[in-house]
Design a protein around this motif. Structure first.
Motif, short mmCIF file in Angstrom:
data_model
loop_
_atom_site.label_atom_id
_atom_site.label_comp_id
_atom_site.label_asym_id
_atom_site.label_seq_id
_atom_site.Cartn_x
_atom_site.Cartn_y
_atom_site.Cartn_z
N ILE A 31 18.87 4.04 -12.76
CA ILE A 31 19.54 3.65 -11.78
C ILE A 31 18.75 2.23 -10.97
N LEU A 32 17.65 2.57 -10.88
CA LEU A 32 16.61 1.43 -10.40
C LEU A 32 16.55 0.21 -11.38
N SER A 33 16.75 0.19 -12.68
CA SER A 33 16.27 -0.63 -13.51
C SER A 33 16.91 -2.12 -13.18
N PRO A 34 18.06 -2.10 -12.61
CA PRO A 34 18.58 -3.66 -12.16
C PRO A 34 18.02 -4.28 -10.95
N TYR A 35 17.15 -3.36 -10.16
CA TYR A 35 16.34 -4.08 -9.08
C TYR A 35 15.07 -4.47 -9.59
N ASN A 36 14.47 -5.49 -8.95
CA ASN A 36 13.20 -6.29 -9.10
C ASN A 36 11.93 -5.29 -8.70
N ILE A 37 11.99 -3.86 -9.33
CA ILE A 37 10.75 -3.00 -9.12
C ILE A 37 9.66 -3.49 -9.70
N VAL A 38 8.45 -3.86 -9.05
CA VAL A 38 7.20 -4.40 -9.63
C VAL A 38 6.44 -3.35 -10.30
N GLY A 39 6.47 -2.18 -9.41
CA GLY A 39 5.66 -1.00 -9.70
C GLY A 39 5.59 0.26 -8.83
N PHE A 40 5.41 1.48 -9.26
CA PHE A 40 5.47 2.63 -8.21
C PHE A 40 3.82 2.71 -8.12
N PHE A 41 3.65 3.10 -6.45
CA PHE A 41 2.61 3.46 -6.12
C PHE A 41 2.59 4.75 -5.73
N VAL A 42 1.44 5.79 -6.24
CA VAL A 42 1.82 7.04 -5.89
C VAL A 42 0.31 7.63 -5.21
N GLY A 43 0.24 8.88 -4.75
CA GLY A 43 -0.71 9.41 -4.07
C GLY A 43 -1.39 10.78 -4.45
N ASN A 44 -0.35 11.41 -5.16
CA ASN A 44 -0.80 12.73 -5.40
C ASN A 44 -1.67 12.79 -6.67
N PHE A 69 1.07 3.02 -10.21
CA PHE A 69 -0.33 2.83 -9.74
C PHE A 69 -0.71 3.97 -9.13
N ARG A 70 -2.05 4.49 -9.32
CA ARG A 70 -2.69 5.75 -8.81
C ARG A 70 -3.98 5.50 -8.27
N PRO A 71 -4.05 5.12 -7.07
CA PRO A 71 -5.25 4.73 -6.48
C PRO A 71 -6.17 5.78 -6.05
N GLY A 72 -5.65 7.04 -6.08
CA GLY A 72 -6.40 8.36 -5.58
C GLY A 72 -5.83 8.56 -4.20
N CYS A 73 -6.28 9.94 -3.70
CA CYS A 73 -5.70 10.60 -2.71
C CYS A 73 -6.26 9.87 -1.28
N ALA A 74 -5.26 9.88 -0.17
CA ALA A 74 -5.96 9.42 1.02
C ALA A 74 -7.00 10.30 1.67
N TRP A 75 -6.90 11.71 1.34
CA TRP A 75 -7.90 12.37 2.26
C TRP A 75 -9.30 12.25 1.59
N GLY A 76 -9.44 11.62 0.45
CA GLY A 76 -10.65 11.27 -0.34
C GLY A 76 -11.15 9.71 -0.02
N GLN A 77 -10.39 8.99 0.77
CA GLN A 77 -10.56 7.81 1.38
C GLN A 77 -10.51 6.61 0.30
N ASN A 78 -9.32 7.06 -0.53
CA ASN A 78 -9.06 6.07 -1.62
C ASN A 78 -7.78 5.37 -0.80
N PHE A 79 -7.77 4.06 -1.66
CA PHE A 79 -6.74 3.31 -1.05
C PHE A 79 -6.62 2.09 -2.18
N ALA A 80 -5.49 1.33 -1.95
CA ALA A 80 -5.29 0.16 -2.97
C ALA A 80 -4.81 -1.10 -2.08
N LEU A 81 -5.43 -2.04 -2.23
CA LEU A 81 -4.93 -3.37 -1.56
C LEU A 81 -3.63 -4.18 -2.66
#
Length: 308
Positions: A31-44, A69-81
């Protein structure tokens, strides 16, 4: 952005669960394929994963990959810029501990849908008809069936049982992956859906201003319209958010051909302009995004198609 990962899915099933079922995930990504999706960011995920994971969709016979993209969990103080430009996305994974920020990994990525290719047919192949002095312009809409996209587009001369003196459109529609192709021409009765009233295109000029699909829309049809003394192309587009359809034209003036005496001595090039699949660096799933008429060589009116 979402919490649960596409890369950690359950096998096909039903019911509500915290994780995605594989078939549910694949259906959503279709369903999302026609949109310009650059990537998915997840936190689990507790720890940062490689940058990025490439999710193969669909799982049984993959036709494309989706970056996760899997930058790590928030309670572990992980993040992505993340920084997104017109053509690239830069991602850096980091962690904040003991009042310090440490950057772990980073990379730059090209935005997939940034590819925009104006495609044309450079050779002649004797695929033409004319002159256009006794030919009229067919203004009927040529539309793509639901669930398919336009992968090829070109000019044609109407044939019996329709009047054989009309310049019209022909498209080839298919699924996004190129399967289930079908050739489509105007289906409504020819009737009086044409112009000008007499002398064919003796005093009509070709409008050479491009018409481009607006953002967050897809092209579902093409047509000709009478723009003063010009014949101009138009698009039928569908809004991806609302499903509403509308016509898009370029109402500006100034660019046209030939310089004088209209198109009476011009020929119409009937080569179909195909989606540029298989070219280096050009994705196979590009969709039609625009159209323009142009003077080809000395005495041809031809089509360029924007794929993006």
């Amino acid at each position: 952005m979402q919490h649960y990962m596409f890369s950690d899915v359950l096998e096909d099933g039903s019911g509500i669960t915290p994780n995605w079922h594989r078939n549910q995930r694949d259906e959503l990504l279709d369903i999302l394929s026609p949109y310009n999706i650059v990537g998915f960011f997840v936190g689990n995920n507790i720890n940062p994963g490689r940058l990025p994971y490439q999710i193969h969709v669909p799982a049984k016979k993959p036709t494309r990959t989706v970056p996760e993209f899997r930058p790590g969990c928030a309670w572990g103080q992980n993040f992505a810029l993340v920084r997104v430009t017109a053509s690239t996305m830069d991602v850096v994974y980091g962690v904040a501990r003991d009042k310090k920020v440490v950057f772990i990994e980073g990379a730059g990525f090209k935005i997939p849908n940034v590819a925009q290719v104006w495609e044309e047919v450079p050779d002649w192949n004797n695929n033409w008809f004319g002159t256009l002095q006794g030919i009229y312009v067919d203004t009927r809409r040529v539309r793509c069936p639901p669930g398919k996209v336009i992968i090829s587009c070109g000019l044609r001369k109407t044939v019996a049982p329709e009047p054989d003196n009309r310049l019209s459109w022909e498209i080839v529609a298919a699924k996004l992956d190129g399967s289930q192709k079908e050739t489509i021409r105007a289906s409504a009765p020819a009737g009086s859906n044409y112009f000008p009233g007499e002398d064919g295109m003796s005093h009509v000029f070709g409008d050479s201003l491009s018409v481009v699909c607006p953002p967050y829309c897809v092209v579902v049809g093409v047509f000709f319209w009478e723009k003063g003394s010009h014949v101009a192309p138009g698009l039928v587009v569908r809004d991806l958010a609302t499903g509403e359809e509308r016509e898009v034209t370029n109402s500006k003036y100034g660019d046209y051909f030939p310089a004088k005496e209209g198109l009476k001595d011009m020929f119409a090039d009937t080569n179909m302009v195909r989606r540029p699949s298989g070219k280096a660096g050009v994705p196979d799933w590009l969709q039609m995004g625009g159209i323009v008429l142009y003077k080809k060589g000395v005495n041809r009116i031809a089509v360029k198609v924007l794929y993006k």
